[in-house]
Design an enzyme around this catalytic site. Structure first.
Site, short mmCIF file in Angstrom:
data_model
loop_
_atom_site.label_atom_id
_atom_site.label_comp_id
_atom_site.label_asym_id
_atom_site.label_seq_id
_atom_site.Cartn_x
_atom_site.Cartn_y
_atom_site.Cartn_z
N PHE A 1 -18.76 2.84 -14.66
CA PHE A 1 -17.45 3.52 -14.74
C PHE A 1 -16.55 2.87 -15.91
CE2 PHE A 1 -18.76 4.41 -10.83
CZ PHE A 1 -18.46 3.59 -9.65
N TRP B 1 -11.26 8.37 -12.17
CA TRP B 1 -11.56 7.18 -13.04
C TRP B 1 -12.88 6.54 -12.78
CZ3 TRP B 1 -12.54 2.09 -12.00
CH2 TRP B 1 -12.27 1.07 -13.22
N HIS B 2 -13.37 6.72 -11.46
CA HIS B 2 -14.54 5.94 -11.16
C HIS B 2 -15.75 6.60 -11.66
CE1 HIS B 2 -12.19 3.62 -8.30
NE2 HIS B 2 -13.05 2.80 -8.41
N GLY B 3 -15.70 8.08 -12.00
CA GLY B 3 -16.75 8.84 -12.22
C GLY B 3 -16.65 10.20 -12.71
#
Lengths: 475, 338
Positions: free
Chosen positions: A475, A324-326
């Site tokens: 993000f 999800w962060h990247g």
């Protein structure tokens, strides 16, 4: 529009002023909604269409889910919501990553693949608002709540500008009831809200951007040779930077919302004073970790199906949390490392229940430091530009020399300064770990906060660093 | 249903009232005013911060340009070494836009101008042989990326408000960032020296009389040696092929009625020796000048340009900018440019 920009100051003054005009509550909410769209459009006007798409699809899908008795129909509309939101996220955020890996995989098998990589602009906040609207439809599907009666309120929930682009990820059950009663900014809310905004900006612009980011960049981005001291200095600097950057943004968001009479949930609760990783994830990016817990970990079975299944569920949740962060293997690895930490912690809890030995202050401090050090190792992967670089830095951190250079890029005085800042952050967090920020403020006399406000304002003018985007905007 | 998020509605502390914030603001204002007066008494003056948004604002002016627009490209040499006022006074019917970027090579921006159909004016591009090395040709300019992806009305508004503050206050100048001041003092036992001033048009003046020139020259040369020797040195034929890659950009601009002139700005003493040792003129610049579709001006070819001394070996001092610009414009006029 960034919180740390002049245009936002003008925008905010205008919004607060008009918001407090003696108008009908529905008119004022409509005004907030329009202001929120303007706030988002300041980045890139066409992307407002994506917000509308997510808002309309989920409003419609949630209603259909609630009114349908047949499971098949309910699942169909849930799928519509999931496909729309995750589809948007997948396309804008992950399609390039996906194609890159297809090319790599194909080339590994001897096929000369060169699928063109699209140049896609990532809409700011898409990871946040898609998760937010998904939580609405999921709560309705699981019959935890009913569809809201007002589309205006719901649209405001999705688009509310203080938390639109970088959270906190707010649940409908927390926000929508607040829309029912008319609000005006009270004196105490305005004062505390403005203080939070000031404090958040100070964390971001002075501590994160001014003091710590240049040092972290020197280690992670300059390509200069590293040693034990410079590796640790860079990682400690980044750990402080990401805390102050992200919690600074959340603090600003909470403060701004409070100025409008709305309460947003806390997103950080002294996370570097955590004892263990379950504790860490109940203190760091609370709105995301609780989202993952409620909509991923628990539906997967949580800890209800034995040890092995619990560990699998933890790993899946944390790997996806990393993703999800990247769109990068380093983020996935970072999530995987935290998943591994949680698995070890769960195992230790099963085989060695907590002892009274660990209740004393010194023991707690030791555990806090141990947790912090392991969190720092994980941050290496979060920040590094590649797995290779992360590996080099991690090895230097444990004293394994990766180059033959004796000197790294960081001098002893900078290392000492970073250590001092880290000690202040850790010490402050440890002291107040069991309290809220509000309770801490209430303990000290007013003149202390007057002085703090003055020093923060002076610092914002004289100590800010180069203007860097909020880390979580990517993000 | 209870919220799954923690610490939701929290009591608003009553310790902080609006009057406390107001008092804090007044206290901060008094401190900042004192600091402002202190810096001014030490000789510091306001200067514009040359950021991405300011560059983008000037780049955006190209859309209103015509054949009388002159764009300056290059690095710090043309940014400090070309007087926009001198040009405007001599050619009041022309518009001059400064797009040179300190520390960057100009070729990607030249490429961008070549692709911009709205540009039909003249480009004066400061280059040297090193500009056409492989790494520099491949260098991406973050300013261009910012202009294409991020510059918008909001950015313009912020830039205009920033300009209001930067043109009136000294305390907002980054060289007087207190951390920078403290580090400078700890390292060198003195305050930062403000020897460069920038205006809203991105024009700069450098006053080298404020510096310890021996120390500054040594630093400048050290940087130059590192930059040049870190690159693989290209043989003349390879270098020439690379340099001629920009000819396509030149012809595109010329095809629309525009002009391009490559200018080799002055360097002095050991810097000039270094440049000619690595890139001897006869094998590099002269070959390029002979084959390029663009006009070229090498400072050594003109007595009115070659007698200017660069105090730091690489840039003109403020006292020389007006006469140098005047002489350069004479030469360009002789070439039929204006």
């Amino acid at each position: 529009m960034l919180f740390n920009s002049f245009s936002f100051i003008l925008f905010f003054i205008a919004v607060i002023t008009v918001y407090n005009f003696p108008l009908r509550w529905s008119t004022r909410k409509l005004f907030l909604l329009a202001a929120s769209y303007l706030f988002y459009a300041a980045w890139n006007p066409p992307f407002v269409l994506l917000l509308w798409l997510s808002t309309i699809v989920d409003w419609f899908a949630a209603k259909k889910i609630h009114t349908s008795a047949r499971t098949g129909t309910r699942r169909k509309y849930l799928a519509l919501s999931l496909i729309t939101n995750l589809g948007l996220l997948g396309f804008f955020k992950y399609s390039t990553f996906f194609l890159e890996n297809v090319n790599i995989l194909a080339n590994l098998f001897g096929t000369r693949s060169a699928a063109p990589l699209p140049d896609i602009i990532l809409p700011v906040g898409i990871s946040f608002y898609t998760f937010q609207t998904l939580s609405y439809t999921l709560d309705i599907y699981h019959r935890k709540t009913k569809p809201w009666h007002s589309f205006l309120d719901y649209a405001l929930y999705v688009t509310f500008f203080p938390q639109l682009v970088a959270g906190p990820i707010v649940r409908a059950v927390d926000f929508l009831p607040q829309c029912s009663e008319a609000k005006r900014t009270s004196g105490s809310q305005l004062s505390w809200g403005l203080f939070l905004l000031l404090f958040g900006l100070f964390q971001k612009m002075v501590v994160a951007d001014g003091l710590l980011a240049p040092i972290a960049e020197k280690v992670f981005d300059s390509g200069e040779p590293l040693n034990f001291m410079s590796a640790w200095t860079g990682v400690l600097a980044f750990s402080g930077q990401i805390l102050c950057d992200f919690s600074g943004y959340s603090t600003c968001a909470i403060g701004i919302a409070l100025c409008l009479g709305f309460h947003l949930p806390s997103n950080f609760h002294f996370p570097y004073a955590s004892i263990g990783f379950s504790d860490f994830w109940s203190r760091w990016h609370i709105s995301l970790s609780s989202w993952l817990r409620d909509y991923l970990y628990i539906p997967l079975g949580g800890s209800r199906n034995g040890a092995v299944r619990t560990f699998v569920n933890l790993m899946i949740t944390m790997l996806l949390g990393g993703l999800w962060h990247g769109a990068s293997w380093t983020f996935i690895l970072w999530g995987g490392i935290h998943g591994f930490y949680l698995v070890i912690e769960h195992t230790l809890r099963r085989i060695a229940p907590p002892s009274r030995l660990w209740q004393g202050t010194s023991a707690k401090l030791l555990l806090v430091l141990a947790t912090y050090v392991m969190v720092c190792f994980a941050w290496v992967f979060f920040r590094a530009n590649s797995i290779g670089q992360a590996s080099v830095i991690a090895r230097e951190m444990v004293g394994i020399r990766t180059t033959f250079h004796a000197a790294g890029g960081i001098g002893a005085s900078i290392a000492a300064a970073v250590l001092a800042i880290t000690a202040i952050i850790l010490g402050t967090q440890f002291m107040f770990r069991d309290q809220t920020l509000e309770a801490v403020v209430q303990r000290f006399p007013a003149w202390v906060w007057t002085l703090c406000a003055a020093l923060m304002i002076v610092s914002l003018v004289t100590l800010t660093g180069e203007d860097r985007a909020f880390i979580y905007f990517q993000f | 249903m209870p919220s799954s998020t923690s610490s939701f509605k929290r009591e608003v502390p009553t310790r902080i009232r609006f009057r406390h914030l107001l008092l804090g603001m007044l206290t901060a204002s008094a401190i900042l005013l004192s600091l402002e007066l202190c810096w001014r008494s030490l000789g510091y003056v306001p200067s514009i911060v040359d950021d991405y948004a300011l560059w983008a604002f000037n780049r955006d002016r190209i859309h209103d340009s015509d054949e009388n627009t002159v764009v300056l490209l290059g690095g710090s040499r043309i940014q400090v070494g070309f007087s926009l006022d001198t040009f405007s006074q001599r050619y009041p019917g022309h518009t001059v836009i400064q797009l040179a970027i300190d520390g960057m090579q100009p070729l990607e921006i030249l490429h961008d101008l070549a692709d911009d159909e709205s540009f039909r004016g003249t480009v004066l591009c400061s280059v040297n042989a090193y500009t056409f090395s492989e790494t520099e040709l491949a260098t991406e300019t973050p300013h261009l990326d910012y202009y294409k992806r991020q510059y918008n009305l909001n950015a313009l508004l912020n830039r205009k408000i920033s300009t209001l503050f930067q043109s009136r206050l000294v305390i907002v100048n980054p060289i007087l960032n207190l951390q920078n001041v403290a580090l400078k003092y700890a390292a060198a036992g003195r305050l930062p020296i403000q020897y460069i001033l920038t205006d809203i048009r991105r024009s700069r003046v450098a006053d080298y009389s404020r510096l310890d020139m021996a120390e500054h020259r040594a630093w400048r040369m050290n940087t130059a040696v590192k930059a040049i020797t870190s690159e693989p040195h290209l043989p003349p034929d390879v270098w020439f092929k690379q340099a001629m890659r920009v000819d396509g950009y030149v012809r595109k601009i010329q095809g629309r009625g525009g002009n391009v002139v490559f200018i080799r700005y002055p360097t002095s003493d050991e810097r000039y020796d270094l440049d000619t040792r690595y890139y001897p003129r006869k094998q590099y610049w002269d070959v390029f000048a002979e084959h390029s579709s663009a006009g070229t001006v090498h400072f050594m070819d003109y007595p009115s340009l070659r007698n200017f001394n660069c105090p730091d070996t690489s840039h003109l001092d403020q006292k020389d900018v007006i006469p140098f610009t005047s002489n350069l414009l004479d030469i360009l006029a002789e070439k039929g440019l204006f």
